[in-house]
Design a protein around this motif. Structure first.
Motif, PDB file in Angstrom:
ATOM      1  N   MET A 174      54.573  38.117  37.232  1.00  0.00           N
ATOM      2  CA  MET A 174      53.385  38.675  36.630  1.00  0.00           C
ATOM      3  C   MET A 174      52.779  39.642  37.637  1.00  0.00           C
ATOM      4  N   GLY A 175      52.420  40.825  37.192  1.00  0.00           N
ATOM      5  CA  GLY A 175      51.832  41.827  38.061  1.00  0.00           C
ATOM      6  C   GLY A 175      50.349  41.584  38.280  1.00  0.00           C
ATOM      7  N   ILE A 176      49.746  42.455  39.055  1.00  0.00           N
ATOM      8  CA  ILE A 176      48.330  42.294  39.399  1.00  0.00           C
ATOM      9  C   ILE A 176      47.447  42.401  38.162  1.00  0.00           C
ATOM     10  N   LEU A 177      47.781  43.291  37.239  1.00  0.00           N
ATOM     11  CA  LEU A 177      46.998  43.412  36.013  1.00  0.00           C
ATOM     12  C   LEU A 177      47.119  42.138  35.170  1.00  0.00           C
ATOM     13  N   GLY A 178      48.302  41.558  35.136  1.00  0.00           N
ATOM     14  CA  GLY A 178      48.501  40.297  34.422  1.00  0.00           C
ATOM     15  C   GLY A 178      47.677  39.172  35.012  1.00  0.00           C
ATOM     16  N   TRP A 179      47.621  39.102  36.364  1.00  0.00           N
ATOM     17  CA  TRP A 179      46.815  38.070  37.019  1.00  0.00           C
ATOM     18  C   TRP A 179      45.327  38.275  36.750  1.00  0.00           C
ATOM     19  N   ILE A 180      44.878  39.529  36.674  1.00  0.00           N
ATOM     20  CA  ILE A 180      43.468  39.796  36.391  1.00  0.00           C
ATOM     21  C   ILE A 180      43.123  39.349  34.975  1.00  0.00           C
ATOM     22  N   ILE A 181      43.981  39.690  34.016  1.00  0.00           N
ATOM     23  CA  ILE A 181      43.739  39.277  32.634  1.00  0.00           C
ATOM     24  C   ILE A 181      43.812  37.757  32.514  1.00  0.00           C
ATOM     25  N   PHE A 182      44.816  37.154  33.147  1.00  0.00           N
ATOM     26  CA  PHE A 182      44.955  35.696  33.149  1.00  0.00           C
ATOM     27  C   PHE A 182      43.727  35.047  33.778  1.00  0.00           C
ATOM     28  N   GLY A 183      43.257  35.600  34.894  1.00  0.00           N
ATOM     29  CA  GLY A 183      42.067  35.072  35.564  1.00  0.00           C
ATOM     30  C   GLY A 183      40.827  35.179  34.712  1.00  0.00           C
ATOM     31  N   LEU A 184      40.685  36.281  33.990  1.00  0.00           N
ATOM     32  CA  LEU A 184      39.531  36.449  33.111  1.00  0.00           C
ATOM     33  C   LEU A 184      39.541  35.409  31.995  1.00  0.00           C
ATOM     34  N   ILE A 185      40.696  35.206  31.389  1.00  0.00           N
ATOM     35  CA  ILE A 185      40.810  34.224  30.305  1.00  0.00           C
ATOM     36  C   ILE A 185      40.538  32.813  30.825  1.00  0.00           C
ATOM     37  N   VAL A 186      41.182  32.459  31.929  1.00  0.00           N
ATOM     38  CA  VAL A 186      41.023  31.112  32.487  1.00  0.00           C
ATOM     39  C   VAL A 186      39.598  30.884  32.968  1.00  0.00           C
ATOM     40  N   GLY A 187      39.025  31.847  33.661  1.00  0.00           N
ATOM     41  CA  GLY A 187      37.650  31.703  34.146  1.00  0.00           C
ATOM     42  C   GLY A 187      36.650  31.564  33.010  1.00  0.00           C
ATOM     43  N   ALA A 188      36.838  32.349  31.948  1.00  0.00           N
ATOM     44  CA  ALA A 188      35.941  32.260  30.795  1.00  0.00           C
ATOM     45  C   ALA A 188      36.078  30.909  30.106  1.00  0.00           C
ATOM     46  N   LEU A 189      37.299  30.426  29.964  1.00  0.00           N
ATOM     47  CA  LEU A 189      37.501  29.106  29.347  1.00  0.00           C
ATOM     48  C   LEU A 189      36.899  27.986  30.204  1.00  0.00           C
ATOM     49  N   ALA A 190      37.046  28.093  31.516  1.00  0.00           N
ATOM     50  CA  ALA A 190      36.476  27.075  32.401  1.00  0.00           C
ATOM     51  C   ALA A 190      34.953  27.059  32.320  1.00  0.00           C
ATOM     52  N   LYS A 191      34.343  28.248  32.279  1.00  0.00           N
ATOM     53  CA  LYS A 191      32.885  28.296  32.165  1.00  0.00           C
ATOM     54  C   LYS A 191      32.420  27.848  30.782  1.00  0.00           C
ATOM     55  N   TRP A 192      33.255  28.036  29.762  1.00  0.00           N
ATOM     56  CA  TRP A 192      32.916  27.581  28.421  1.00  0.00           C
ATOM     57  C   TRP A 192      32.984  26.055  28.350  1.00  0.00           C
TER      58      TRP A 192
END
Length: 82
Positions: free
Chosen positions: A1-19
């Motif tokens: 997974m490239g850096i853009l993939g990790w950023i998108i993955f991080g955004l999804i995971v971080g948002a779900l964790a905060k939810w």
């Protein structure tokens, strides 16, 4: 997974964790992305140490591992802050 993939993955995971674990935490979208990426790293490290898998690709299993890692980070942060 490239850096853009990790950023998108991080955004999804971080948002779900905060939810899942709502609360008054500082930071906006950048902190959410960093929380998700760090959660994936910590969750992947713990899961691979226990022999459960890792968070090295964009799958449901790696997302669960990353979310658990992000929730752990949120929990630790809130306990240290209180």
């Amino acid at each position: 997974m490239g850096i853009l993939g990790w950023i998108i993955f991080g955004l999804i995971v971080g948002a779900l964790a905060k939810w899942i674990m709502p609360g008054r935490d500082p930071g906006g979208i950048f902190i959410t992305i960093l929380l998700g990426i760090a959660g994936a790293l910590i969750g992947g490290f713990i899961a691979s140490a226990l022999g459960l898998g890792s968070a090295n690709s964009f799958t449901i299993g790696s997302m669960v591992i990353a979310i658990l890692g992000a929730l752990l980070l949120l929990f630790i942060y809130r306990k240290m802050r209180a």
